[in-house]
Design an enzyme around this catalytic site. Sequence first.
Site, PDB file in Angstrom:
ATOM      1  N   ASN A 153       0.799  -1.226   0.000  1.00 19.25           N
ATOM      2  CA  ASN A 153       0.000   0.000   0.000  1.00 19.25           C
ATOM      3  C   ASN A 153       0.832   1.277   0.000  1.00 19.25           C
ATOM      4  O   ASN A 153       0.336   2.329  -0.352  1.00 19.25           O
ATOM      5  CB  ASN A 153      -0.969   0.009   1.186  1.00 19.25           C
ATOM      6  N   CYS A 327      -2.885   5.063   8.233  1.00 17.12           N
ATOM      7  CA  CYS A 327      -2.978   4.563   9.602  1.00 17.12           C
ATOM      8  C   CYS A 327      -1.820   5.039  10.452  1.00 17.12           C
ATOM      9  O   CYS A 327      -1.940   5.153  11.659  1.00 17.12           O
ATOM     10  CB  CYS A 327      -2.986   3.036   9.599  1.00 17.12           C
TER      11      CYS A 327
HETATM   12  C1  LIG Z   1      -6.601  -0.226   3.253  1.00 18.81           C
HETATM   13  C2  LIG Z   1      -5.880  -1.498   3.491  1.00 18.81           C
HETATM   14  C3  LIG Z   1      -6.311  -2.409   4.470  1.00 18.81           C
HETATM   15  C4  LIG Z   1      -7.463  -2.114   5.386  1.00 18.81           C
HETATM   16  O1  LIG Z   1      -8.693  -2.127   4.719  1.00 18.81           O
HETATM   17  P1  LIG Z   1      -9.984  -1.455   5.438  1.00 18.81           P
HETATM   18  O2  LIG Z   1     -11.112  -1.834   4.577  1.00 18.81           O
HETATM   19  O3  LIG Z   1      -9.723   0.002   5.470  1.00 18.81           O
HETATM   20  O4  LIG Z   1     -10.061  -2.068   6.799  1.00 18.81           O
HETATM   21  C5  LIG Z   1      -5.634  -3.593   4.604  1.00 18.81           C
HETATM   22  N1  LIG Z   1      -4.575  -3.883   3.828  1.00 18.81           N
HETATM   23  C6  LIG Z   1      -4.131  -3.034   2.876  1.00 18.81           C
HETATM   24  C7  LIG Z   1      -2.960  -3.422   2.027  1.00 18.81           C
HETATM   25  C8  LIG Z   1      -4.759  -1.812   2.680  1.00 18.81           C
HETATM   26  O5  LIG Z   1      -4.308  -0.980   1.754  1.00 18.81           O
END
Ligand SMILES: *Cc1c(COP(=O)(O)O)cnc(C)c1O
Length: 396
Positions: A153, A327
């Site tokens: 991400n 986060c």
């Molecule tokens: C955004 C994200 C999450 C969390 O997803 P949510 O639906 O916001 O809980 C988990 N893993 C990755 C790689 C992300 O980018």
Amino acid sequence: MDRFIYADNAATTRLIPEVLDKMMPYLTHQYGNPSSLYSFGQAARQAVDNARDTTAKFLGCRFDEVFFTSGGSEADNWAIRMSAAAMEKKGKKHIISSAFEHHAVLHTLDALKKLGFEITLLPVYDNGLVRVDDVRKAIRPDTALVSIMFANNEIGTIQPIPEIGALCREKGVLFHTDAVQAVGHIPVDFSGMNIDMMSLSAHKFHGPKGVGALIMRKGLRFPNLIEGGAQERGRRAGTENIAGIVGLAEALKISCSNMDKVTSGLIAKRDRLIDGLLKTVDRCRLNGDPVRRLPGNANISFEGVEGESLLLLLDLKGICASSGSACTSGSLDPSHVLLAIGLDHATAHGSLRLTLSDDNTDEDIDILLSEIPKIIKRLRDMSPLWEKIVKGEQYS
Ligand SMILES: *Cc1c(COP(=O)(O)O)cnc(C)c1O
């Protein structure tokens, strides 16, 4: 504000109107409960079934392998905690993952460690890629699970998922992948890639927030996530988020159907942005492999710059970007992802993540290419650190 450029699509994406249109009936007049026997309830049941069917079709899995959740974090927690609980009964308490996973994975692994599990976090090297051979070497007779994200991400690097899947299948080890950044953006084929469990989240591909799914291979019997009614085949009880589920399926359908068309344009914009910044700003570097990366991801570190200040000045220009993952922003710890690819703390702090979507225009890229270098110059002009760097007194 005269202009607004949203370049933080890895944090979340815009809900597209076609998706909202499909959701609206279930937020208004179609309010029946899918568990009710009368036809008003059965219309909602049909909508959930159709959404499950569409989801399965676009992800390469079976209808009964789709379990809707509240999002990616829940799916990651479910996959890891429940498979670990099942494998522990077989005496397997070793889990393999990587150093740059999302916190939904890493913090779940921390919790399991406290319960006596042994965790091996594989390195991702300076290009941000897990090596299949490292996975092979790490697998032991007591390995319960391998969990490696599909695409990162922060730096957007795409992992060798089909190869890791084939290896895990060969060794008889469970394989989970957090595919939250991949689904809807690059081709994902659950069964063709030998994946046992896969997490996804609608708001990362232009769907609504608060809904996602865990795809779980048929035949895997893990403890239920939520006890209660018979929803999600009894494994995750609770009245379905019908509008959200319908929205997820519609957003998935649209993203997957348009993927080929969108990807080439997006890569061209991403590369123009990356090349332009690397050329005009000195002492900066691209983070993550230049080719094996998500079509919309640019992540660049600028020496002698403080990421938080950079974000604030960009915000004044109406530009939304990120210095790490959403986060972790707000904390002063440097990103664990950037540390994992070998950056020192100062360089990691000076990094900028720009994540584009199909909404971003060529003009957006022009503006980013003219504003960012100006802001970097302004920040460096007032930075004592930068002065030391150019004098050669400090290497960052
Ligand atoms: C955004 C994200 C999450 C969390 O997803 P949510 O639906 O916001 O809980 C988990 N893993 C990755 C790689 C992300 O980018």
